[in-house]
Design a protein around this motif. Structure first.
Motif, PDB file in Angstrom:
ATOM      1  N   SER A 145       0.825  -1.199   0.000  1.00 14.06           N
ATOM      2  CA  SER A 145       0.000   0.000   0.000  1.00 14.06           C
ATOM      3  C   SER A 145       0.865   1.257   0.000  1.00 14.06           C
ATOM      4  O   SER A 145       0.641   2.182  -0.794  1.00 14.06           O
TER       5      SER A 145
ATOM      6  N   LYS B   1      -9.416  -0.693   5.779  1.00 20.40           N
ATOM      7  CA  LYS B   1      -9.433   0.706   5.329  1.00 20.40           C
ATOM      8  C   LYS B   1      -8.150   1.433   5.685  1.00 20.40           C
ATOM      9  O   LYS B   1      -7.778   2.409   5.032  1.00 20.40           O
ATOM     10  N   MET B   2      -7.429   0.963   6.699  1.00 16.76           N
ATOM     11  CA  MET B   2      -6.191   1.626   7.094  1.00 16.76           C
ATOM     12  C   MET B   2      -5.093   1.463   6.054  1.00 16.76           C
ATOM     13  O   MET B   2      -4.172   2.274   6.001  1.00 16.76           O
TER      14      MET B   2
ATOM     15  N   PHE C 111      -5.500   2.019   2.970  1.00 11.10           N
ATOM     16  CA  PHE C 111      -5.704   3.194   2.130  1.00 11.10           C
ATOM     17  C   PHE C 111      -5.405   4.481   2.893  1.00 11.10           C
ATOM     18  O   PHE C 111      -4.701   5.364   2.381  1.00 11.10           O
ATOM     19  N   VAL C 112      -5.937   4.592   4.097  1.00 11.96           N
ATOM     20  CA  VAL C 112      -5.771   5.816   4.883  1.00 11.96           C
ATOM     21  C   VAL C 112      -4.286   6.073   5.146  1.00 11.96           C
ATOM     22  O   VAL C 112      -3.782   7.175   4.891  1.00 11.96           O
ATOM     23  N   LEU C 113      -3.585   5.078   5.656  1.00 12.62           N
ATOM     24  CA  LEU C 113      -2.167   5.267   5.950  1.00 12.62           C
ATOM     25  C   LEU C 113      -1.339   5.374   4.671  1.00 12.62           C
ATOM     26  O   LEU C 113      -0.387   6.161   4.610  1.00 12.62           O
TER      27      LEU C 113
ATOM     28  N   ILE D 261      -2.207   6.674   1.810  1.00 10.31           N
ATOM     29  CA  ILE D 261      -2.364   8.029   1.274  1.00 10.31           C
ATOM     30  C   ILE D 261      -1.697   9.050   2.202  1.00 10.31           C
ATOM     31  O   ILE D 261      -1.008   9.964   1.736  1.00 10.31           O
ATOM     32  N   SER D 262      -1.859   8.873   3.502  1.00 10.45           N
ATOM     33  CA  SER D 262      -1.327   9.879   4.431  1.00 10.45           C
ATOM     34  C   SER D 262       0.191   9.974   4.381  1.00 10.45           C
ATOM     35  O   SER D 262       0.740  11.064   4.553  1.00 10.45           O
TER      36      SER D 262
END
Length: 183
Positions: A41, A100-101, A103-105, A107-108
């Motif tokens: 990711s 979902k993390m 994607f969240v992490l 992207i962040s």
């Protein structure tokens, strides 16, 4: 841009992911499969954000105005300063290992790659070359994340280790920005 410069940029933007990977890696609930999924990711989103930034920078340069290297150097240095500032802020050590993390992490830790891509990769003439350069950024990030997961076994305190990634990445970007301004 030389391969050495590309690898330094890739290393600098990957250090956010490195710090987060260490935090995830010391969590005893993080399985090998989850760690590998996070590394994929992080690498994918670093590639994607660098590519989007590079295409945006190229379109801006071709259709609006050329971004002078002095301005580009200033922006890169500012991103480096922001990375150092981020390293000084207290971070939450509790990471949720849900789907979902990824994607969240992912992207962040890759937001800064958009700015870096916009400035540094906008001069690349072909999409194939841009794709290769940004793929290298993604691969370096994935490898750095995997190294962080391995190192996490041996590290005890995330607050100390996680901050160093931001500092080192920020310093590398500041130095690269200074090089763009003056050389």
């Amino acid at each position: 841009m030389t391969i050495e410069e590309l690898l330094l940029i890739a290393l600098a933007v990957s250090l956010d992911a490195f710090g987060v990977a260490i935090a995830i890696g010391i969590n005893d609930k993080a399985t090998v499969a989850k760690k590998f999924a996070f590394a994929l990711s992080f690498g994918f989103f670093q590639f994607l954000c660098s590519f989007i930034g590079g295409v945006g920078g190229k379109l801006f340069t071709e259709n609006v105005a050329a971004v002078p290297s002095v301005l580009g150097g200033i922006v890169i240095a500012i991103v480096g300063i922001l990375m150092i500032k981020e390293g000084m802020e207290e971070k939450d050590d509790n990471f949720i290992l849900s789907f979902k993390m990824y994607f969240v992490l992912g992207i962040s830790v890759s937001i800064d790659a958009i700015v870096v891509g916009f400035i540094t990769f906008s001069s690349i003439s072909s999409l194939a070359t841009l794709g290769l350069a940004t793929a290298i950024v993604g691969i370096v990030t994935m490898i750095m994340s995997l190294i962080a997961f391995i190192l996490a076994k041996f590290l005890g305190k995330i607050n100390v280790v996680g901050k160093y990634g931001d500092y080192i990445g920020g310093i590398i970007l500041i130095l690269f920005g200074i090089k763009m301004i003056f050389f």
